[in-house]
Design a protein around this motif. Structure first.
Motif, PDB file in Angstrom:
ATOM      1  N   HIS A  66       0.850  -1.200   0.000  1.00 58.83           N
ATOM      2  CA  HIS A  66       0.000   0.000   0.000  1.00 58.83           C
ATOM      3  C   HIS A  66       0.877   1.239   0.000  1.00 58.83           C
ATOM      4  N   HIS A  87       4.678   0.012  -0.150  1.00 53.57           N
ATOM      5  CA  HIS A  87       5.467  -0.803   0.782  1.00 53.57           C
ATOM      6  C   HIS A  87       4.595  -1.882   1.407  1.00 53.57           C
ATOM      7  N   ARG A 114       2.721   9.795  11.550  1.00 58.41           N
ATOM      8  CA  ARG A 114       2.319  10.560  10.370  1.00 58.41           C
ATOM      9  C   ARG A 114       1.738  11.889  10.816  1.00 58.41           C
ATOM     10  N   ASP A 159       0.756   5.001   1.921  1.00 59.34           N
ATOM     11  CA  ASP A 159       0.002   5.662   2.986  1.00 59.34           C
ATOM     12  C   ASP A 159      -0.846   6.783   2.373  1.00 59.34           C
TER      13      ASP A 159
HETATM   14 FE   LIG Z   1       2.277   2.157   5.425  1.00 62.92          FE
END
Ligand SMILES: [Fe+2]
Ligand SMILES: O=C(O)CCC(=O)C(=O)O
Length: 347
Positions: A256, A310, A336, A258
């Motif tokens: 995926h 990743h 994040r 992010d």
């Molecule tokens: Fe991730």
């Protein structure tokens, strides 16, 4: 050979042939079983979301939620079980030298820099004894990284082995172990801090501000983030969200990228045992693998953040540069920042 020995040998051969046939049948049905388990798990997940949407619950709703949680746990376990069976069937067939489904006993199939699974591992290793297994196939040593990163590996990827001290790892683990698990994220366990994120909500209400004590980042993480800034690895130590992912029994995370509403830098701490993170370039399909050692830090920015997916390779053991490494229990923290506040639910 005496008569008795001969019979024994024949029986052994027969037994072996039967076992191989069973394994082949097993391997045929497993993908379907896995996809059924996944679908069932998705249905349970949908029930969870529905139950969450039915506002303020009485006793009944709590019961529903508990039942759903139990079902979810069972589904997760079923999935781990099936994954393990699939891996053992594959290993058995490799030992038996049987061709894999849809494959002749031919040359390894190479696509880009990736050698497709489907040939026995021993055969792949004969062609290149230093192969690494990723979630997309095998890659040669030149596409793997285990020491501090260079920008040519993947632009924007920073890998810092041994950045956390043992004391910091212990302090983080103590805080995580003392907290409760969300249990809402497929088969691996998760905890969220700062803002809660539901991967199913793509845009509005994708994030909600969490209540104390989950409103703050886990113990001592700020000091580590500040040290990353001081050492010139990171522009800012301010992060809004942290997700803890806990992997056991060969669990992984699917490929995926992010979400786009998160900021430019995504920072990961690796605790406990090592794992392989693999990267796949969205445009070219090129694959790279990084061995995430205990107490390492990984920072994704630029291409590594936006142009490559990743994944954590799901497998009960790791094949790293030709060696089989045991796989234990890995806990990661991913930090994040929120770049698009429009996705945050109203208080
Ligand atoms: Fe991730
Ligand atoms: O476990 C990791 O390091 C990766 C976690 C991850 O990719 C994510 O939560 O988005």
């Amino acid at each position: 050979m005496g008569g008795f020995t001969k019979i024994r040998a024949e029986q052994g051969e027969k037994q072996k042939a039967l076992e191989e046939r069973d394994m082949a049948v097993f391997q045929e049905v497993l993908p379907e079983a896995v996809s059924k388990a996944n679908a069932a798990e998705d249905a349970v997940e949908k029930a969870v979301i529905t139950s969450e949407m039915i506002s303020a619950g009485g006793d009944d709703l709590d019961e529903v939620r508990q039942a759903v949680q139990e079902a979810q746990k069972a589904m997760g376990e079923a999935r781990i079980f099936l994954n393990a069976k699939q891996a053992s069937a594959r290993r058995h067939l490799e030992r038996a030298g049987a061709p894999q489904k849809n494959e002749e006993l031919g040359e390894p199939k190479q696509q880009g820099n990736v050698i497709a699974f489907g040939i026995p591992q021993v055969r792949a290793l004969k062609a290149d004894p230093k192969l690494t297994a990723t979630s997309c196939g095998y890659v040669a040593e030149e596409y793997t990284l285990s020491s501090a990163s260079v920008d040519s590996f993947i632009p924007g990827l920073v890998y810092l082995p041994g950045f956390l001290t043992v004391a910091e790892e212990q302090e983080l683990l103590a805080a995580i172990e003392a907290a409760t698990w969300d249990g809402d994220n497929k088969s691996r366990r998760t905890q969220q801090y700062g803002y809660g994120f539901h991967w199913r909500h793509r845009h509005s209400n994708a994030l909600v501000k969490l209540e104390p004590p989950r409103d703050a980042m886990p113990a001592c993480s700020e000091a580590i983030l500040e040290r990353l800034v001081r050492d010139g690895h990171l522009a800012s130590s301010a992060f809004d969200q942290c997700i803890v992912n806990d992997y056991t029994g060969g669990q992984g995370i699917k490929a995926h990228r992010d979400r786009e509403f998160f900021g430019e830098a995504v920072v990961g701490f690796s605790l406990r045992d090592r794992a392989i993170m693999d990267f796949r370039c969205i445009r070219s399909g090129e694959v790279r693998a990084v061995l995430l050692e205990p107490r390492s830090v990984l920072i994704l920015t630029k291409d590594a953040r936006w142009s490559w997916q990743h994944a954590i390779t799901p497998a009960p053991t790791l094949l790293w540069r030709g060696s089989t490494l045991p796989r234990g229990h890995r806990t990661s923290l991913t930090f994040r920042s929120i770049a698009d506040w429009g996705v945050v639910a109203e208080a």
